[in-house]
Design a protein around this motif. Structure first.
Motif, PDB file in Angstrom:
ATOM      1  N   ILE A  21      -4.521  -7.950  -8.609  1.00 41.62           N
ATOM      2  CA  ILE A  21      -4.537  -6.293  -8.922  1.00 41.62           C
ATOM      3  C   ILE A  21      -5.951  -6.109  -8.484  1.00 41.62           C
ATOM      4  O   ILE A  21      -7.080  -6.548  -9.059  1.00 41.62           O
ATOM      5  N   SER A  22      -6.301  -5.007  -7.515  1.00 43.44           N
ATOM      6  CA  SER A  22      -7.660  -4.755  -6.967  1.00 43.44           C
ATOM      7  C   SER A  22      -7.597  -3.252  -7.268  1.00 43.44           C
ATOM      8  O   SER A  22      -6.672  -2.546  -7.249  1.00 43.44           O
ATOM      9  N   GLY A  23      -8.890  -2.594  -7.097  1.00 48.22           N
ATOM     10  CA  GLY A  23      -9.117  -1.015  -6.814  1.00 48.22           C
ATOM     11  C   GLY A  23     -10.453  -0.764  -7.153  1.00 48.22           C
ATOM     12  O   GLY A  23     -11.160  -1.807  -7.801  1.00 48.22           O
ATOM     13  N   PRO A  24     -10.756   0.326  -7.046  1.00 45.81           N
ATOM     14  CA  PRO A  24     -12.239   0.563  -7.238  1.00 45.81           C
ATOM     15  C   PRO A  24     -12.565   0.482  -8.772  1.00 45.81           C
ATOM     16  O   PRO A  24     -11.965   0.786  -9.706  1.00 45.81           O
ATOM     17  N   SER A  25     -13.946   0.194  -9.028  1.00 47.85           N
ATOM     18  CA  SER A  25     -14.384   0.210 -10.253  1.00 47.85           C
ATOM     19  C   SER A  25     -14.260   1.490 -11.125  1.00 47.85           C
ATOM     20  O   SER A  25     -14.322   2.474 -10.430  1.00 47.85           O
ATOM     21  N   GLY A  26     -13.645   1.679 -12.220  1.00 48.78           N
ATOM     22  CA  GLY A  26     -13.441   2.642 -13.139  1.00 48.78           C
ATOM     23  C   GLY A  26     -12.158   3.150 -12.730  1.00 48.78           C
ATOM     24  O   GLY A  26     -11.479   4.355 -13.471  1.00 48.78           O
ATOM     25  N   VAL A  27     -11.151   2.596 -11.938  1.00 48.71           N
ATOM     26  CA  VAL A  27      -9.684   3.253 -11.775  1.00 48.71           C
ATOM     27  C   VAL A  27      -8.689   3.122 -12.857  1.00 48.71           C
ATOM     28  O   VAL A  27      -7.616   3.642 -12.842  1.00 48.71           O
ATOM     29  N   LYS A  83      -6.542 -18.855   0.551  1.00 43.54           N
ATOM     30  CA  LYS A  83      -6.053 -20.053  -0.104  1.00 43.54           C
ATOM     31  C   LYS A  83      -4.606 -20.064  -0.617  1.00 43.54           C
ATOM     32  O   LYS A  83      -3.895 -21.039  -0.464  1.00 43.54           O
ATOM     33  N   ARG A  84      -4.276 -18.558  -1.002  1.00 41.99           N
ATOM     34  CA  ARG A  84      -2.818 -18.524  -1.793  1.00 41.99           C
ATOM     35  C   ARG A  84      -2.104 -17.204  -1.018  1.00 41.99           C
ATOM     36  O   ARG A  84      -2.042 -16.169  -1.708  1.00 41.99           O
ATOM     37  N   PRO A  85      -1.800 -17.586   0.289  1.00 40.37           N
ATOM     38  CA  PRO A  85      -1.170 -16.475   1.089  1.00 40.37           C
ATOM     39  C   PRO A  85       0.236 -15.956   0.409  1.00 40.37           C
ATOM     40  O   PRO A  85       0.753 -14.870   0.592  1.00 40.37           O
ATOM     41  N   ASP A  86       0.757 -16.531  -0.625  1.00 39.32           N
ATOM     42  CA  ASP A  86       1.843 -16.131  -1.122  1.00 39.32           C
ATOM     43  C   ASP A  86       1.631 -15.131  -2.356  1.00 39.32           C
ATOM     44  O   ASP A  86       2.578 -14.964  -2.915  1.00 39.32           O
ATOM     45  N   ALA A  87       0.594 -14.865  -2.656  1.00 39.88           N
ATOM     46  CA  ALA A  87       0.092 -14.141  -3.872  1.00 39.88           C
ATOM     47  C   ALA A  87       0.925 -12.671  -3.772  1.00 39.88           C
ATOM     48  O   ALA A  87       0.849 -12.329  -2.533  1.00 39.88           O
ATOM     49  N   VAL A  88       1.240 -12.074  -4.960  1.00 39.83           N
ATOM     50  CA  VAL A  88       1.762 -10.649  -4.636  1.00 39.83           C
ATOM     51  C   VAL A  88       0.269  -9.773  -4.851  1.00 39.83           C
ATOM     52  O   VAL A  88      -0.373 -10.077  -5.806  1.00 39.83           O
ATOM     53  N   THR A  89       0.212  -8.714  -3.964  1.00 42.82           N
ATOM     54  CA  THR A  89      -0.911  -7.999  -4.110  1.00 42.82           C
ATOM     55  C   THR A  89      -0.877  -6.623  -4.248  1.00 42.82           C
ATOM     56  O   THR A  89       0.223  -5.788  -3.942  1.00 42.82           O
ATOM     57  N   VAL A  90      -1.324  -5.765  -5.310  1.00 43.89           N
ATOM     58  CA  VAL A  90      -1.457  -4.608  -5.653  1.00 43.89           C
ATOM     59  C   VAL A  90      -2.432  -3.808  -5.803  1.00 43.89           C
ATOM     60  O   VAL A  90      -3.686  -4.426  -6.349  1.00 43.89           O
ATOM     61  N   PHE A  91      -2.743  -2.782  -5.075  1.00 45.20           N
ATOM     62  CA  PHE A  91      -4.012  -1.953  -4.927  1.00 45.20           C
ATOM     63  C   PHE A  91      -3.853  -0.679  -5.933  1.00 45.20           C
ATOM     64  O   PHE A  91      -2.964  -0.074  -5.498  1.00 45.20           O
ATOM     65  N   ILE A  92      -4.763  -0.457  -6.926  1.00 47.11           N
ATOM     66  CA  ILE A  92      -4.738   0.608  -7.738  1.00 47.11           C
ATOM     67  C   ILE A  92      -5.705   1.552  -7.083  1.00 47.11           C
ATOM     68  O   ILE A  92      -6.664   1.308  -6.820  1.00 47.11           O
ATOM     69  N   ILE A  93      -5.333   2.966  -7.061  1.00 40.69           N
ATOM     70  CA  ILE A  93      -6.080   3.935  -6.499  1.00 40.69           C
ATOM     71  C   ILE A  93      -6.061   5.106  -7.491  1.00 40.69           C
ATOM     72  O   ILE A  93      -4.901   5.421  -8.121  1.00 40.69           O
ATOM     73  N   PRO A  94      -7.228   5.908  -7.567  1.00 37.96           N
ATOM     74  CA  PRO A  94      -7.159   6.946  -8.398  1.00 37.96           C
ATOM     75  C   PRO A  94      -6.528   8.381  -7.784  1.00 37.96           C
ATOM     76  O   PRO A  94      -6.457   8.255  -6.533  1.00 37.96           O
ATOM     77  N   LYS A 133      -4.486  -0.464   2.530  1.00 33.19           N
ATOM     78  CA  LYS A 133      -3.544  -0.751   3.321  1.00 33.19           C
ATOM     79  C   LYS A 133      -3.312  -2.295   3.683  1.00 33.19           C
ATOM     80  O   LYS A 133      -2.404  -2.658   4.024  1.00 33.19           O
ATOM     81  N   ASP A 134      -4.120  -3.210   3.227  1.00 30.53           N
ATOM     82  CA  ASP A 134      -4.005  -4.503   3.406  1.00 30.53           C
ATOM     83  C   ASP A 134      -3.153  -5.134   2.288  1.00 30.53           C
ATOM     84  O   ASP A 134      -3.118  -6.401   2.225  1.00 30.53           O
ATOM     85  N   TYR A 135      -2.884  -4.102   1.331  1.00 31.65           N
ATOM     86  CA  TYR A 135      -2.270  -4.888   0.138  1.00 31.65           C
ATOM     87  C   TYR A 135      -0.653  -4.499   0.221  1.00 31.65           C
ATOM     88  O   TYR A 135      -0.351  -3.430   0.987  1.00 31.65           O
ATOM     89  N   GLN A 136       0.132  -5.461  -0.361  1.00 35.51           N
ATOM     90  CA  GLN A 136       1.553  -5.170  -0.137  1.00 35.51           C
ATOM     91  C   GLN A 136       2.241  -3.841  -1.059  1.00 35.51           C
ATOM     92  O   GLN A 136       3.034  -3.422  -0.420  1.00 35.51           O
ATOM     93  N   HIS A 137       1.338  -3.597  -2.260  1.00 36.07           N
ATOM     94  CA  HIS A 137       1.600  -2.420  -2.808  1.00 36.07           C
ATOM     95  C   HIS A 137       0.727  -1.719  -3.438  1.00 36.07           C
ATOM     96  O   HIS A 137      -0.520  -2.176  -3.568  1.00 36.07           O
ATOM     97  N   VAL A 138       0.690  -0.152  -3.138  1.00 36.73           N
ATOM     98  CA  VAL A 138      -0.413   0.815  -3.543  1.00 36.73           C
ATOM     99  C   VAL A 138       0.037   1.477  -4.556  1.00 36.73           C
ATOM    100  O   VAL A 138       1.297   2.261  -4.575  1.00 36.73           O
ATOM    101  N   VAL A 139      -0.514   1.618  -5.975  1.00 38.01           N
ATOM    102  CA  VAL A 139      -0.119   2.224  -7.027  1.00 38.01           C
ATOM    103  C   VAL A 139      -1.241   3.395  -7.268  1.00 38.01           C
ATOM    104  O   VAL A 139      -2.338   3.016  -7.724  1.00 38.01           O
ATOM    105  N   VAL A 140      -0.997   4.781  -7.399  1.00 35.58           N
ATOM    106  CA  VAL A 140      -1.752   5.676  -7.875  1.00 35.58           C
ATOM    107  C   VAL A 140      -1.790   5.769  -9.516  1.00 35.58           C
ATOM    108  O   VAL A 140      -0.720   6.088 -10.034  1.00 35.58           O
ATOM    109  N   ASN A 141      -3.049   5.430 -10.012  1.00 34.78           N
ATOM    110  CA  ASN A 141      -3.072   5.616 -11.321  1.00 34.78           C
ATOM    111  C   ASN A 141      -3.387   7.239 -11.885  1.00 34.78           C
ATOM    112  O   ASN A 141      -4.528   7.635 -12.333  1.00 34.78           O
TER     113      ASN A 141
END
Length: 193
Positions: free
Chosen positions: A11-17, A115-126, A162-170
């Motif tokens: 799970i990634s996203g900008p600081s404070g999201v 190292k782990r290309p099978d990881a599930v990726t989620v990006f949280i945006i404001p 755009k590089d993440y499998q899933h984008v979620v608006v918080n």
């Protein structure tokens, strides 16, 4: 009987999201079989943070020794502090059938995926950059200079969603955490989306 391996969920996203708030809500859903990979950092704890719960707060010398000993799945330096994910904990948890949540910066996510290309990726945006700045200011834990650095970094980071499998608006912690829960279940094969 063999234990089904867990998944690595980034799970990634900008600081404070609101990554930490969304993560806390996800952990209330016990059917997700989650475990949080606590990162090490050299930054000072905020007033509400606890060592061994939010981060392992360690000295820069100790962190650099761990880098030299290749004990991180990934590590980075951000706003003059080190952050890193201990490899052993992640590997042992996945082998035990846990879904491991990594809450990490974009460059760390890219290192993990190498190292782990099978990881599930989620990006949280404001919902907006103005909303993000308001959230950061409400913390009252950073100087104007740090707030500006975080906002400049956020503008750059959002381009990588755009590089993440899933984008979620918080725009709502409940909605964002429910959407991520569905993503985790989908990757467990429990539901079809």
């Amino acid at each position: 009987m063999e234990i089904q391996k867990g998944n690595l969920i980034i799970i990634s996203g900008p600081s404070g999201v609101g990554k930490g708030t969304v993560r806390a809500r996800l952990f209330k859903k016990h059917d997700l079989n989650l475990i949080y990979s606590i990162s090490c950092t050299t930054r000072k704890p905020r007033a509400t943070e606890l060592d061994g719960i939010d981060y392992y707060f360690i000295a820069e010398e100790q962190f650099e020794k761990m880098i030299a000993e290749d004990k991180f799945l990934e590590w980075t330096k951000f706003v003059n502090n080190y952050y890193g994910t201990p490899t052993q904990f992640v590997d042992e948890s996945i082998a035990a059938g846990k879904n491991v949540i990594l809450e990490i910066e974009i460059d760390g996510a890219q290192k993990v995926l190498a190292k782990r290309p099978d990881a599930v990726t989620v990006f949280i945006i404001p919902p907006s950059l103005a909303d993000l700045e308001r959230r950061i200011r409400q913390r009252r834990s950073e100087s104007e200079e740090i707030i500006k650095m975080r906002m400049d970094k956020a503008r750059e980071e959002i381009k990588f969603c755009k590089d993440y499998q899933h984008v979620v608006v918080n725009d709502s912690v409940i909605k964002a955490s429910n959407k991520i829960a569905k993503i985790i279940k989908k990757h467990q094969g429990e539901i079809k989306c």
